[in-house]
Design an enzyme around this catalytic site. Structure first.
Site, short mmCIF file in Angstrom:
data_model
loop_
_atom_site.label_atom_id
_atom_site.label_comp_id
_atom_site.label_asym_id
_atom_site.label_seq_id
_atom_site.Cartn_x
_atom_site.Cartn_y
_atom_site.Cartn_z
CG MET A 67 12.19 8.09 36.33
SD MET A 67 12.24 9.78 36.12
CE MET A 67 11.17 9.90 34.55
CG ASP A 174 16.36 11.79 30.49
OD1 ASP A 174 15.96 13.07 30.49
OD2 ASP A 174 15.21 11.09 30.96
#
Ligand code: DX5
Ligand code: ZN
Length: 216
Positions: A67, A174
């Site tokens: 991320m 997720d």
């Protein structure tokens, strides 16, 4: 094959080796490793040195979720310290096709993640290159959130598209997965299930054992 990928973002960082072993003894095949840079998402988690240490204590598949902005800057480095799967966000790079090629050059599995509001069409032309697509079922950056209901439709739509194209691409989900909703995401078509809070709260081994049993 369905497999569980416990996210160590929810583990006890002072006892990481212990928590990883517990998850493995419960039957986890993957270990999910959430890298946050404080730019793509507000939080900062952990990075290369921690992955290197984790690689040294486990043979499990290391499922690395980047991320981070401009992930292409770090693809080689994460592959070098032991990632088996590298996931980058479609929203984090201007040159998604080139970034995927960089992952493939490292001979690790290539995966692209989509934030909840990002349409599947963003992947239309690159789908055949991917080993896995990660559908974010919460906005990335934080564990312990609640699954966004439309993620289920998105998983179903992606599974339909893959079947139509004759692709065997894995679908990972997720965020916000619990004992209550895990069956629903598997039935929708996800086959790699990330579980943070639900796996690492209380008896890790037993939580993982129950989850792996449910997903089959
Ligand atoms: C969220 C992370 C997730 C997170 C999942 O940004 O990518 O992997 O750790 O945690 P839970 O299962 O608690 O939502
Ligand atoms: Zn993740």
């Amino acid at each position: 094959m369905n497999c569980l990928s416990p996210s160590i973002l929810a583990a006890d960082f002072c006892n990481l080796e212990h928590d990883i072993k517990e998850a493995e003894e419960g039957g986890a095949q993957y270990i999910h490793f959430d890298v946050m840079d404080g730019r793509f998402v507000p939080n900062i988690s952990f990075g290369l040195p921690v992955l290197k240490s984790v690689r040294a204590i486990t043979d499990s598949v290391l499922d690395v979720h980047l991320m981070i902005e401009e992930p292409e800057r770090y693809i080689h480095a994460f592959a070098e310290v032991g990632a088996d799967i590298l996931t980058i966000h479609a929203e984090a790079t201007k040159h998604l096709d080139a970034a995927i090629d960089l992952i493939k050059k490292e001979k690790v599995m290539a995966c692209v993640a989509l934030n909840p509001s990002t349409p599947l069409s963003k992947l239309e032309y690159v789908l055949p290159k991917l080993d896995m697509v990660l559908i974010m079922s919460v906005n990335p950056g934080l564990g312990g959130q609640t699954l966004i209901p439309y993620s289920i439709d998105k998983i179903q739509d992606l599974r339909r598209i893959l079947e139509k194209k004759g692709l065997k691409t894995d679908i990972e989900v997720d965020g916000g997965i619990t004992f209550e909703n895990v069956t629903e995401v598997v039935e929708a078509g996800a086959n790699v299930i990330v579980v943070g809070t639900t796996a690492f709260s209380g008896d890790i081994r037993e939580n993982v054992r129950r989850l792996t049993e449910i997903i089959g």
